[in-house]
Design a protein around this motif. Structure first.
Motif, PDB file in Angstrom:
ATOM      1  N   GLY A 150       0.781  -1.229   0.000  1.00  0.00           N
ATOM      2  CA  GLY A 150       0.000   0.000   0.000  1.00  0.00           C
ATOM      3  C   GLY A 150       0.808   1.271   0.000  1.00  0.00           C
ATOM      4  O   GLY A 150       0.242   2.364   0.168  1.00  0.00           O
ATOM      5  N   GLU A 151       2.127   1.190  -0.191  1.00  0.00           N
ATOM      6  CA  GLU A 151       2.982   2.374  -0.253  1.00  0.00           C
ATOM      7  C   GLU A 151       4.255   2.024  -1.017  1.00  0.00           C
ATOM      8  O   GLU A 151       4.642   0.852  -1.092  1.00  0.00           O
ATOM      9  N   PRO A 152       4.926   3.029  -1.589  1.00  0.00           N
ATOM     10  CA  PRO A 152       6.157   2.774  -2.337  1.00  0.00           C
ATOM     11  C   PRO A 152       7.291   2.287  -1.415  1.00  0.00           C
ATOM     12  O   PRO A 152       7.261   2.537  -0.204  1.00  0.00           O
ATOM     13  N   PRO A 153       8.299   1.625  -1.975  1.00  0.00           N
ATOM     14  CA  PRO A 153       9.391   1.089  -1.160  1.00  0.00           C
ATOM     15  C   PRO A 153      10.107   2.148  -0.318  1.00  0.00           C
ATOM     16  O   PRO A 153      10.386   1.916   0.866  1.00  0.00           O
ATOM     17  N   LEU A 154      10.410   3.304  -0.892  1.00  0.00           N
ATOM     18  CA  LEU A 154      11.173   4.307  -0.152  1.00  0.00           C
ATOM     19  C   LEU A 154      10.311   5.017   0.896  1.00  0.00           C
ATOM     20  O   LEU A 154      10.838   5.507   1.904  1.00  0.00           O
ATOM     21  N   THR A 155       9.011   5.059   0.684  1.00  0.00           N
ATOM     22  CA  THR A 155       8.118   5.584   1.729  1.00  0.00           C
ATOM     23  C   THR A 155       8.100   4.635   2.916  1.00  0.00           C
ATOM     24  O   THR A 155       8.146   5.067   4.075  1.00  0.00           O
ATOM     25  N   TYR A 156       8.024   3.338   2.624  1.00  0.00           N
ATOM     26  CA  TYR A 156       8.097   2.334   3.702  1.00  0.00           C
ATOM     27  C   TYR A 156       9.418   2.467   4.442  1.00  0.00           C
ATOM     28  O   TYR A 156       9.461   2.446   5.682  1.00  0.00           O
ATOM     29  N   LEU A 157      10.516   2.598   3.699  1.00  0.00           N
ATOM     30  CA  LEU A 157      11.836   2.709   4.324  1.00  0.00           C
ATOM     31  C   LEU A 157      11.924   3.940   5.222  1.00  0.00           C
ATOM     32  O   LEU A 157      12.453   3.868   6.339  1.00  0.00           O
ATOM     33  N   ALA A 158      11.396   5.071   4.748  1.00  0.00           N
ATOM     34  CA  ALA A 158      11.444   6.291   5.565  1.00  0.00           C
ATOM     35  C   ALA A 158      10.682   6.107   6.874  1.00  0.00           C
ATOM     36  O   ALA A 158      11.162   6.502   7.949  1.00  0.00           O
TER      37      ALA A 158
ATOM     38  N   ALA B 135      14.655   5.306  14.667  1.00  0.00           N
ATOM     39  CA  ALA B 135      15.213   6.511  15.272  1.00  0.00           C
ATOM     40  C   ALA B 135      14.479   6.874  16.556  1.00  0.00           C
ATOM     41  O   ALA B 135      15.103   7.297  17.548  1.00  0.00           O
ATOM     42  N   ALA B 136      13.163   6.727  16.571  1.00  0.00           N
ATOM     43  CA  ALA B 136      12.377   7.061  17.766  1.00  0.00           C
ATOM     44  C   ALA B 136      12.841   6.230  18.955  1.00  0.00           C
ATOM     45  O   ALA B 136      12.988   6.750  20.076  1.00  0.00           O
ATOM     46  N   ASP B 137      13.079   4.942  18.737  1.00  0.00           N
ATOM     47  CA  ASP B 137      13.554   4.101  19.841  1.00  0.00           C
ATOM     48  C   ASP B 137      14.978   4.459  20.244  1.00  0.00           C
ATOM     49  O   ASP B 137      15.315   4.487  21.434  1.00  0.00           O
ATOM     50  N   LEU B 138      15.836   4.752  19.272  1.00  0.00           N
ATOM     51  CA  LEU B 138      17.223   5.107  19.589  1.00  0.00           C
ATOM     52  C   LEU B 138      17.293   6.417  20.380  1.00  0.00           C
ATOM     53  O   LEU B 138      18.145   6.571  21.273  1.00  0.00           O
ATOM     54  N   LEU B 139      16.430   7.355  20.079  1.00  0.00           N
ATOM     55  CA  LEU B 139      16.430   8.627  20.803  1.00  0.00           C
ATOM     56  C   LEU B 139      16.150   8.420  22.290  1.00  0.00           C
ATOM     57  O   LEU B 139      16.661   9.158  23.136  1.00  0.00           O
ATOM     58  N   VAL B 140      15.350   7.417  22.613  1.00  0.00           N
ATOM     59  CA  VAL B 140      15.013   7.127  24.012  1.00  0.00           C
ATOM     60  C   VAL B 140      16.048   6.194  24.635  1.00  0.00           C
ATOM     61  O   VAL B 140      16.479   6.396  25.775  1.00  0.00           O
ATOM     62  N   GLU B 141      16.461   5.182  23.895  1.00  0.00           N
ATOM     63  CA  GLU B 141      17.375   4.171  24.440  1.00  0.00           C
ATOM     64  C   GLU B 141      18.803   4.675  24.577  1.00  0.00           C
ATOM     65  O   GLU B 141      19.576   4.162  25.386  1.00  0.00           O
ATOM     66  N   GLN B 142      19.188   5.689  23.791  1.00  0.00           N
ATOM     67  CA  GLN B 142      20.555   6.215  23.823  1.00  0.00           C
ATOM     68  C   GLN B 142      20.513   7.713  24.112  1.00  0.00           C
ATOM     69  O   GLN B 142      20.729   8.542  23.227  1.00  0.00           O
ATOM     70  N   PRO B 143      20.224   8.089  25.365  1.00  0.00           N
ATOM     71  CA  PRO B 143      20.056   9.506  25.687  1.00  0.00           C
ATOM     72  C   PRO B 143      21.320  10.341  25.486  1.00  0.00           C
ATOM     73  O   PRO B 143      21.230  11.557  25.309  1.00  0.00           O
ATOM     74  N   ALA B 144      22.490   9.691  25.514  1.00  0.00           N
ATOM     75  CA  ALA B 144      23.735  10.444  25.335  1.00  0.00           C
ATOM     76  C   ALA B 144      24.065  10.684  23.868  1.00  0.00           C
ATOM     77  O   ALA B 144      24.937  11.503  23.541  1.00  0.00           O
ATOM     78  N   ALA B 145      23.412   9.981  22.968  1.00  0.00           N
ATOM     79  CA  ALA B 145      23.694  10.137  21.542  1.00  0.00           C
ATOM     80  C   ALA B 145      23.104  11.440  21.013  1.00  0.00           C
ATOM     81  O   ALA B 145      21.987  11.825  21.377  1.00  0.00           O
TER      82      ALA B 145
ATOM     83  N   ALA C 101      12.752  15.188   8.057  1.00  0.00           N
ATOM     84  CA  ALA C 101      11.999  13.963   7.745  1.00  0.00           C
ATOM     85  C   ALA C 101      11.286  13.442   8.989  1.00  0.00           C
ATOM     86  O   ALA C 101      10.136  12.993   8.915  1.00  0.00           O
ATOM     87  N   PHE C 102      11.962  13.492  10.137  1.00  0.00           N
ATOM     88  CA  PHE C 102      11.362  13.019  11.384  1.00  0.00           C
ATOM     89  C   PHE C 102      10.124  13.840  11.727  1.00  0.00           C
ATOM     90  O   PHE C 102       9.071  13.288  12.078  1.00  0.00           O
ATOM     91  N   LYS C 103      10.223  15.166  11.594  1.00  0.00           N
ATOM     92  CA  LYS C 103       9.084  16.022  11.925  1.00  0.00           C
ATOM     93  C   LYS C 103       7.947  15.817  10.931  1.00  0.00           C
ATOM     94  O   LYS C 103       6.765  15.841  11.316  1.00  0.00           O
ATOM     95  N   ARG C 104       8.281  15.580   9.666  1.00  0.00           N
ATOM     96  CA  ARG C 104       7.241  15.362   8.664  1.00  0.00           C
ATOM     97  C   ARG C 104       6.436  14.098   8.974  1.00  0.00           C
ATOM     98  O   ARG C 104       5.219  14.063   8.817  1.00  0.00           O
ATOM     99  N   ILE C 105       7.113  13.071   9.470  1.00  0.00           N
ATOM    100  CA  ILE C 105       6.450  11.799   9.728  1.00  0.00           C
ATOM    101  C   ILE C 105       5.879  11.727  11.132  1.00  0.00           C
ATOM    102  O   ILE C 105       4.778  11.213  11.344  1.00  0.00           O
ATOM    103  N   ARG C 106       6.609  12.279  12.116  1.00  0.00           N
ATOM    104  CA  ARG C 106       6.205  12.167  13.522  1.00  0.00           C
ATOM    105  C   ARG C 106       5.475  13.385  14.071  1.00  0.00           C
ATOM    106  O   ARG C 106       4.865  13.315  15.139  1.00  0.00           O
ATOM    107  N   GLY C 107       5.561  14.510  13.372  1.00  0.00           N
ATOM    108  CA  GLY C 107       4.851  15.706  13.814  1.00  0.00           C
ATOM    109  C   GLY C 107       5.638  16.596  14.755  1.00  0.00           C
ATOM    110  O   GLY C 107       5.222  17.710  15.046  1.00  0.00           O
ATOM    111  N   VAL C 108       6.767  16.109  15.281  1.00  0.00           N
ATOM    112  CA  VAL C 108       7.648  16.890  16.152  1.00  0.00           C
ATOM    113  C   VAL C 108       9.081  16.605  15.727  1.00  0.00           C
ATOM    114  O   VAL C 108       9.357  15.585  15.086  1.00  0.00           O
ATOM    115  N   ASN C 109      10.002  17.508  16.091  1.00  0.00           N
ATOM    116  CA  ASN C 109      11.389  17.245  15.740  1.00  0.00           C
ATOM    117  C   ASN C 109      12.002  16.240  16.726  1.00  0.00           C
ATOM    118  O   ASN C 109      11.412  15.966  17.781  1.00  0.00           O
ATOM    119  N   PRO C 110      13.161  15.655  16.424  1.00  0.00           N
ATOM    120  CA  PRO C 110      13.732  14.606  17.280  1.00  0.00           C
ATOM    121  C   PRO C 110      13.960  15.029  18.725  1.00  0.00           C
ATOM    122  O   PRO C 110      13.717  14.247  19.653  1.00  0.00           O
TER     123      PRO C 110
END
Length: 328
Positions: free
Chosen positions: A249-257, A264-274, A294-303
């Protein structure tokens, strides 16, 4: 690595609440924790799972039901039972409360499992870790039932044998058995002819889309293009693009994004020092500004905003858990 492997890795029974309870009617266990996912299997006897705002589900011997939280549910001998509900959570329940005890990893029941007219219920409450596992939970209904099947049978036998003893390392053994049982249950449910499996489940078995999915999940940070994916899958660019969109139901690169932003959302929480730049490189973006956009476009907020909100939510959860623990 496939899509199911990736989505399942955040749903683990590590240190989960495991209950083995033998009951004699009338009984009513009220599961109040609101765990993201609870597996209920009857080893012998029968009972009814009664979710909030959902019709009751009869659970017979060697059948399994998964209940998706956070709504609470009860397990009763009969709908409308006269039994007083026993609230079941991490500290459920004292032996004098109906003769049952729920513990991490083993049982000490006042009712013998060998006695006639008893019901033995096995429960495993799975904690939820991050955005990745949320994708799996989103694909599940509130109540999912699987009847006795050949794939899950051996696991049930192992669980029944393990809960009958009290041995060192039992929590580790039960954790692994619960993981095995959950995978078997989901496979059987997704593969039912009348099931409602998510698109990515069927896509994994497609000779073209399945290979592309495997590549995207194995190397999400690689500089993928549709042409590069098509070469690896052994088809033309247009064939891959059309087949991928038709199946998922979506193009390959849209799925990848979208998948990169989930990682990235999990890494932002799991690696607070990064730093945000380090997270960006990990998921395939050389430019942190492009990643943030790209993160804000998909998630609605910046990282950074996402990290602050997620950290605050986790801290609030820990505080509430600690407060609850002090009151018992």
């Amino acid at each position: 690595m496939d899509a199911f492997d990736d989505l399942f890795r955040g749903v683990r029974a590590h240190g989960s609440l495991f209950g083995s309870t033998t009951l004699r009617a009338p009984f009513s266990l009220d599961f109040v924790d609101g765990a993201p996912l609870t597996m209920c299997t009857v080893l012998r006897g029968s009972g009814w799972i009664v979710p909030e705002n959902r019709p009751p589900e009869l659970l017979r011997s060697r059948e399994t039901i998964l209940v998706r939280g956070p709504a609470r549910f009860t397990f009763v001998d009969e709908v409308g039972t006269r039994a007083e509900p026993i609230a079941c959570g991490v500290d459920c329940a004292d032996p004098e409360q109906g003769g049952t005890r729920h513990r991490f990893g083993w049982n000490d029941c006042g009712v013998s499992a060998d006695e006639a007219d008893t019901t033995t219920l096995i429960t495993g409450a799975y904690p939820l870790r991050g955005e990745i596992s949320q994708r799996l939970l989103d694909a599940l209904p509130v109540v999912l039932r699987v009847d006795d099947g050949p794939e899950c049978d051996p696991v049930l036998d192992h669980i029944a044998a393990e809960v009958a003893i009290d041995a060192p390392g039992q929590q580790v053994v039960l954790d692994r058995l619960l993981d095995w049982m959950l995978v078997c249950t989901l496979r059987e449910w997704f593969d039912r002819p009348d099931g409602e499996a998510p698109a990515w489940w069927a896509a994994q078995r497609d000779p073209v889309v399945g290979e592309a999915l495997r590549l995207l999940h194995a190397q999400p940070a690689a500089p993928w293009t549709v042409a590069a994916l098509a070469r690896q899958a052994g088809v033309s660019r247009s064939t891959l693009a059309k087949r991928f969109a038709d199946v998922l139901g979506e193009p390959p690169l849209t799925y990848l994004a979208g998948w990169r932003m989930t990682l990235a959302a999990d890494l932002l929480v799991e690696q607070p020092a990064a730093t945000v730049a380090e997270i960006a490189r990990t998921v395939g973006y050389s430019d942190p500004f492009g990643f943030s956009a790209a993160f804000k476009r998909i998630r609605g907020v910046n990282p950074s905003e996402f990290r602050r909100a997620a950290t605050a939510t986790a801290a609030t959860g820990f505080a509430l858990a600690g407060s609850a623990a002090r009151t018992v």
